[in-house]
Write a protein that holds these residues in place. Structure first.
Motif, PDB file in Angstrom:
ATOM      1  N   ALA A  83       4.746  -6.921 -14.255  1.00  0.00           N
ATOM      2  CA  ALA A  83       3.458  -6.706 -14.932  1.00  0.00           C
ATOM      3  C   ALA A  83       2.350  -6.389 -13.932  1.00  0.00           C
ATOM      4  O   ALA A  83       1.276  -5.929 -14.323  1.00  0.00           O
ATOM      5  N   VAL A  84       2.601  -6.668 -12.657  1.00  0.00           N
ATOM      6  CA  VAL A  84       1.650  -6.294 -11.596  1.00  0.00           C
ATOM      7  C   VAL A  84       2.425  -5.589 -10.486  1.00  0.00           C
ATOM      8  O   VAL A  84       3.648  -5.725 -10.389  1.00  0.00           O
ATOM      9  N   GLU A  85       1.693  -4.860  -9.658  1.00  0.00           N
ATOM     10  CA  GLU A  85       2.348  -4.216  -8.509  1.00  0.00           C
ATOM     11  C   GLU A  85       2.234  -5.075  -7.253  1.00  0.00           C
ATOM     12  O   GLU A  85       2.751  -4.721  -6.198  1.00  0.00           O
ATOM     13  N   THR A  86       1.540  -6.180  -7.372  1.00  0.00           N
ATOM     14  CA  THR A  86       1.261  -7.056  -6.235  1.00  0.00           C
ATOM     15  C   THR A  86       2.520  -7.503  -5.505  1.00  0.00           C
ATOM     16  O   THR A  86       3.521  -7.847  -6.130  1.00  0.00           O
ATOM     17  N   LEU A 100       0.827  -1.213   0.000  1.00  0.00           N
ATOM     18  CA  LEU A 100       0.000   0.000   0.000  1.00  0.00           C
ATOM     19  C   LEU A 100       0.862   1.265   0.000  1.00  0.00           C
ATOM     20  O   LEU A 100       0.447   2.304  -0.507  1.00  0.00           O
ATOM     21  N   LYS A 101       2.060   1.155   0.553  1.00  0.00           N
ATOM     22  CA  LYS A 101       2.963   2.301   0.548  1.00  0.00           C
ATOM     23  C   LYS A 101       3.423   2.573  -0.886  1.00  0.00           C
ATOM     24  O   LYS A 101       3.437   3.711  -1.351  1.00  0.00           O
ATOM     25  N   LYS A 102       3.748   1.487  -1.572  1.00  0.00           N
ATOM     26  CA  LYS A 102       4.169   1.585  -2.964  1.00  0.00           C
ATOM     27  C   LYS A 102       3.096   2.279  -3.808  1.00  0.00           C
ATOM     28  O   LYS A 102       3.385   3.046  -4.711  1.00  0.00           O
ATOM     29  N   ARG A 103       1.846   1.991  -3.477  1.00  0.00           N
ATOM     30  CA  ARG A 103       0.739   2.562  -4.257  1.00  0.00           C
ATOM     31  C   ARG A 103       0.260   3.906  -3.723  1.00  0.00           C
ATOM     32  O   ARG A 103      -0.736   4.450  -4.189  1.00  0.00           O
ATOM     33  N   GLY A 104       0.954   4.399  -2.702  1.00  0.00           N
ATOM     34  CA  GLY A 104       0.596   5.697  -2.140  1.00  0.00           C
ATOM     35  C   GLY A 104      -0.675   5.682  -1.312  1.00  0.00           C
ATOM     36  O   GLY A 104      -1.228   6.726  -0.970  1.00  0.00           O
ATOM     37  N   LYS A 105      -1.157   4.484  -0.961  1.00  0.00           N
ATOM     38  CA  LYS A 105      -2.400   4.419  -0.177  1.00  0.00           C
ATOM     39  C   LYS A 105      -2.120   4.513   1.314  1.00  0.00           C
ATOM     40  O   LYS A 105      -3.030   4.739   2.105  1.00  0.00           O
ATOM     41  N   VAL A 106      -0.876   4.278   1.691  1.00  0.00           N
ATOM     42  CA  VAL A 106      -0.435   4.495   3.073  1.00  0.00           C
ATOM     43  C   VAL A 106       0.786   5.389   2.965  1.00  0.00           C
ATOM     44  O   VAL A 106       1.671   5.135   2.149  1.00  0.00           O
ATOM     45  N   THR A 107       0.803   6.444   3.792  1.00  0.00           N
ATOM     46  CA  THR A 107       1.891   7.407   3.641  1.00  0.00           C
ATOM     47  C   THR A 107       2.871   7.365   4.814  1.00  0.00           C
ATOM     48  O   THR A 107       3.975   7.891   4.710  1.00  0.00           O
ATOM     49  N   GLN A 108       2.455   6.761   5.915  1.00  0.00           N
ATOM     50  CA  GLN A 108       3.303   6.664   7.106  1.00  0.00           C
ATOM     51  C   GLN A 108       4.682   6.113   6.730  1.00  0.00           C
ATOM     52  O   GLN A 108       4.784   5.033   6.157  1.00  0.00           O
TER      53      GLN A 108
END
Ligand code: TPP
Ligand code: SF4
Ligand code: MG
Lengths: 309, 396
Positions: free
Chosen positions: B53-56, A88-96
Motif C-alpha cells: 500500500a506504500v512504496e516506503t 529513490l531508485k524504485k521511484r525513479g528519483k535516482v537513476t545511477q
C-alpha cells in the motif's frame, strides 16, 4: 584486478592534504578500498582519526559523497543511505545503476561501541561493505584500550604499571563474530600487502549483501614507532601470525597468506614502544604467554583452512 | 489495516490515525523500533508495507539509536524519512536527535508521550519529549486524534520548507490519545500529496555528480556560526508553522495556530496546559462558565520554537494563571512549560499572578475535578492577591 601501475593512474578519491599523522596506516587502506569499487561510492565514517583527520571544516579530503554522524553508528548510518538508494531508485528519483556503499570505522567504533549497530546491519542484509581499520586502540582520543588492543599493550587506560603490565585481556576476534552472521564475504587484510587487500576489497564490493574487511592499521603515535616504518610493522604483524590474512567466502575459510617462515612474535613487539615493558627480564613469562597464544590462534586458523565453517 | 469511512468520518485510534497519515504521505524510508505506546504505529505501517500500500522502504533496526541513525543516513541521502517512538526510545535517540537537527535534516518523528524510567512506567507524561526540548527539533503537541493526524501533514511541510530544514516531532499522549478511538475526518490521498508536495533536497549524498561532505568536524572558528544559523531557522519556522496551519485550514476546514485559546478573550483566570489534558480542562471551563465565572484555557501547540510573544499577548490582562506541566524538571522550580510561560510574561506591563502545578505523571488521571481545583486556587489568588505555593504537585 588492476595492476599497481593502473591503480596509480586512477583519480585519488581521498585527496592529500588531510591531517592524519605522517605514517598513519589509514589513508592507504581507504584509498585502496575506494579504488576497488569500480562504481560511484557513497561512504560514511565513524567518529575517530579518519573522520577528524579528513574533514576539518571548511575542508574535506573526500571526493565522494560522505557522511559522518556519530561514533557507534556507522553501520546504521550506511543502512539508511543504502536503503534510501533503493527507495529513490524504485521511484525513479535516482537513476545511477550501480552504486557502492562503504562504512569505515576504527576498532573502537566497530569492536566496541558500534558492535550492535554493525550486527544489526549485517543481519538485515544491507548491500554494503564495512571496513574496520584496526589500530588497536582509541587513538583519536589519546590511546585508550579497546577490545581490539593487543595482549599486554600499554595504553592510557591499560597502562603498564608497577603491578599490572598493560592490557590483561586477549583481543576480541571480531572477524569471527562477523562471520557468525553468515555474511557472504568477510576477510582480514593489511595495507603492506596491497594486492591482497585490493583483491579482497574488490571481491567484497562485487558481492551483493553485507561484506566486511578487518584491516591492520599501523599507528606511529599509539604504537610508539617511527612514521617511516609503519608498513614494515604491518608486514611483521602478518609474518608473526599475530594478524593472519584470510577470507571467508560463502562460508568457506581460506588463509590467503602463509608466511614461509613464521617470525617470532618478539620481532613485531620489540620495535613498538607500547610493548616496551614486556622486554624487562621479569616479564619474560608474559612474552612467552603472548607467543603461545598467537601460536594457538594461528594453528586454530590453519585447522580451518579450506573448510566450510 | 482496512479503513472504512462513514459520512466522511472514520473511527481510529491515535496510533492508527498517525500510521494512516504516514501511509498517505508515503515517505521514501521509515526506520523504526517498537516501544509501547507507539508500537502500533509501526505495526500498522509494516502492514501497509507488506501489502504494497506504500512504496516506503522499511528498516526494522535493532535499536532506536540505530533508527535515528538510519533516518539521518537516509535523509542525508535525499529521502523523505519518518519514524515513531516513545519514552526510552526517544531517550536512546537523544544523541542522534541533535545530529539530525544540526545537519538540518527534515525528518518527521511521531512521539507518543510516555513517562521515563525509573521507575519504569508505560503510561503518559511528557518527560520524554520535554527532555528533548532543546535538541533543535520543532515540537508540535496534539490534543486529539484528529489533531495528531492533521499535524503529521503539517510537520512534513514545515520541516522541508527551504527556510526551515529542521526535523519535526509530533507529540501526543500515550494511551489517552494513542489508544483511544475517536471519530476523525480523513484527508483525501490526492489532497495529501498536493499539501505535502514533492521533496527535492538541494544536496543529497546520492548525487555522485556533486559530492558533498556531511558531518565535518568544526572548531571554535565555525561551530557557533552553524548553531546561529540553526537557531535562526528555528526562529523562522514559527511563521512557517503558522502558515502551514492556516493553509491546512483553508484546504480542509481545520485551522491550526501556534496555540489554541479556549474562552480566553474575557477570562479573569486561566490554565495553560498541553495535549489531551487541555480537553479535560475545557470541560471544567464550560462548567464554570455556566456559573458565570470567567475562565479559559491556553493550550500551546508549538512548543519549539516557543512563541513567547504571542503567548504573552494572549494571556495579557488575565489576573491569575496556572501553568500545568505533565513533567518535572527536577529543579525545585516547576516544569518547563511553567518556566517558559512565566518567563514570557515577564515583559508584560502588568504581570498576571502565576503558579505552576505538576500533574498526571506516569499516567495518573487528571480529571475535571482536578482542573476545578486549580481554578479554585486561581480564584483564591485573585481574592487574596497572594500565591501560597509557587509550584507543587497535584493529582497525588
Ligand atoms: C558516544 C561517544 N563516546 C565517546 C566518544 C569519544 N571518542 C571519539 S573517537 C573515540 C575513539 C575512537 O577510536 P577508534 O574507533 O579505534 O578510532 P581511532 O581513533 O583509533 O581512529 C572516542 C572514545 C564519542 N565521540 N562518542
Ligand atoms: S593517531 Fe594513529 S591512527 Fe590517528 S592519525 Fe595518527 S597515526 Fe593515524
Ligand atoms: Mg582505533
Amino acid at each position: 584486478m588492476a595492476t599497481l601501475k593502473e591503480l596509480s593512474k586512477q583519480d585519488e578519491l581521498l585527496s592529500g592534504g588531510h591531517r592524519l599523522c605522517a605514517g598513519c596506516g589509514i589513508p592507504p587502506i581507504v584509498r585502496l578500498v575506494l579504488r576497488a569499487a569500480n562504481a560511484p561510492v557513497v561512504a560514511t565514517t565513524a567518529t575517530g582519526c579518519l573522520e577528524v583527520g579528513t574533514t576539518i571544516y571548511p575542508y574535506t579530503a573526500w571526493r565522494i559523497p560522505w557522511i559522518h554522524s556519530a561514533f557507534e553508528n556507522a553501520a546504521a548510518t550506511i543502512s539508511g543511505v543504502e536503503t534510501a538508494y533503493r527507495a529513490l531508485k524504485k521511484r525513479g528519483k535516482v537513476t545511477q545503476e550501480d552504486m557502492k556503499f562503504i562504512a569505515f570505522g576504527g576498532d573502537g567504533g566497530t569492536y566496541d561501541i558500534g558492535l550492535q549497530a554493525l550486527s544489526g546491519a549485517l543481519e538485515r542484509g544491507h548491500d554494503f561493505l564495512y571496513v574496520c581499520y584496526d589500530n588497536g586502540a582509541y587513538m583519536n582520543t589519546g590511546i585508550q584500550r579497546s577490545s581490539a588492543t593487543p595482549f599486554y599493550s600499554n595504553t592510557t587506560t591499560s597502562p603498564a604499571g608497577e603491578v599490572i603490565q598493560g592490557k590483561q585481556e586477549w583481543r576480541k576476534d571480531l572477524t569471527r563474530i562477523v562471520v557468525a552472521h553468515n555474511v557472504p564475504y568477510a576477510a582480514q587484510a593489511s595495507p603492506h600487502n596491497w594486492s591482497d587487500l585490493s583483491k579482497k576489497a574488490e571481491k567484497a564490493l562485487k558481492t551483493k549483501g553485507p561484506t566486511f574487511l578487518n584491516v591492520m592499521s599501523p599507528c606511529p603515535l599509539g604504537w610508539y614507532t617511527k612514521s617511516e616504518d609503519s608498513i614494515k610493522w604491518a608486514k611483521l604483524s602478518v609474518d608473526t601470525c599475530y594478524w593472519p590474512l584470510y577470507e571467508v567466502e560463502d562460508g568457506i575459510l581460506r588463509v590467503t597468506y602463509k608466511p614461509k617462515e613464521k617470525k617470532p612474535l618478539a620481532d613485531w613487539l620489540k620495535p613498538q614502544g607500547r610493548f616496551k615493558h614486556l622486554f624487562k627480564p621479569e616479564n619474560e613469562h608474559l612474552l612467552e604467554k603472548f607467543q603461545a597464544r598467537v601460536d594457538l590462534e594461528w594453528q586454530r586458523l590453519l585447522d580451518l583452512d579450506g573448510k566450510r565453517l | 489495516m482496512a479503513i472504512t469511512m462513514t459520512k466522511g468520518q472514520v473511527g481510529l485510534t491515535g496510533n492508527s490515525a498517525v500510521a494512516y497519515a504516514m501511509k498517505q504521505i508515503n515517505p521514501d524510508v521509515c526506520a523504526a523500533y517498537p516501544i509501547t505506546p507507539s508500537t502500533a504505529i509501526i505495526e500498522d505501517f509494516s502492514g501497509y508495507v507488506a501489502d504494497g500500500a506504500v512504496e516506503t522502504e522499511l528498516i526494522t533496526v535493532e535499536s532506536e539509536h540505530s533508527a535515528m541513525s538510519a533516518c539521518i543516513g537516509a535523509s542525508a541521502a535525499g529521502a523523505r524519512v519518518m519514524t515513531a517512538t516513545s519514552s526510552q526510545g526517544l531517550a536512546l535517540m537523544w544523541e542522534m536527535l541533535y545530529i539530525a537537527s544540526g545537519m538540518r535534516l527534515p525528518i518527521v518523528l511521531a512521539n507518543v508521550n510516555r513517562a521515563l524510567s525509573a521507575p519504569i512506567n508505560i503510561h503518559c507524561d511528557h518527560s520524554d519529549s520535554m527532555g528533548a526540548r532543546d535538541a533543535g527539533w520543532i515540537q508540535i503537541y496534539s490534543e486529539t486524534v484528529q489533531e495528531a493526524y492533521d499535524n503529521m501533514f503539517q510537520a512534513v511541510r514545515i520541516a522541508e520548507n527551504s527556510n526551515v530544514l529542521l526535523p519535526v516531532m509530533v507529540c501526543f499522549d500515550g494511551f489517552i490519545t494513542s489508544h483511544a478511538i475517536e471519530n476523525i475526518s480523513l484527508v483525501d490521498d490526492a489532497e495529501v500529496k498536493d499539501f505535502v508536495g514533492e521533496y527535492n533536497p538541494a544536496t543529497m549524498l546520492l548525487n555522485t555528480d556533486n559530492p558533498v561532505t556531511y558531518g565535518a568536524m568544526t572548531l571554535p572558528d565555525t561551530y557557533i556560526e552553524f548553531k546561529h544559523q540553526q537557531s535562526q531557522a528555528m526562529s523562522r519556522s514559527k511563521d512557517i508553522a503558522l502558515e502551514a496551519g492556516k493553509e491546512f485550514g483553508k484546504r480542509f476546514g481545520r485551522e491550526y495556530g501556534l496555540f489554541d485559546s479556549y474562552r480566553l478573550e474575557d477570562a479573569e483566570v486561566a490554565i495553560v496546559i498541553m495535549n489531551s489534558a487541555a480537553g479535560t480542562t475545557k470541560v471544567a471551563v464550560d462548567e464554570l462558565r455556566k456559573q458565570g465565572k470567567k475562565v479559559g484555557v491556553l493550550r500551546p501547540r508549538l512548543f519549539r520554537p516557543f512563541p513567547f510573544r504571542e503567548i504573552a499577548n494572549a494571556l495579557k490582562g488575565i489576573k491569575a494563571i496556572a501553568i500545568l506541566d505533565r513533567v518535572d524538571s527536577m529543579n525545585d522550580f516547576g516544569g518547563p512549560l511553567f518556566n517558559e510561560v512565566r518567563s514570557a510574561l515577564y515583559d508584560l506591563e502588568t504581570r498576571p499572578k502565576v503558579f505552576g502545578r505538576i500533574y498526571g505523571l506516569g499516567g495518573r488521571d487528571y480529571k475535571v475535578k482536578d482542573a476545578l481545583g486549580v481554578f479554585d486556587e486561581l480564584y483564591k489568588v485573585v481574592e487574596t492577591g497572594k500565591i501560597d505555593t509557587l509550584t507543587k504537585y497535584i493529582t497525588l
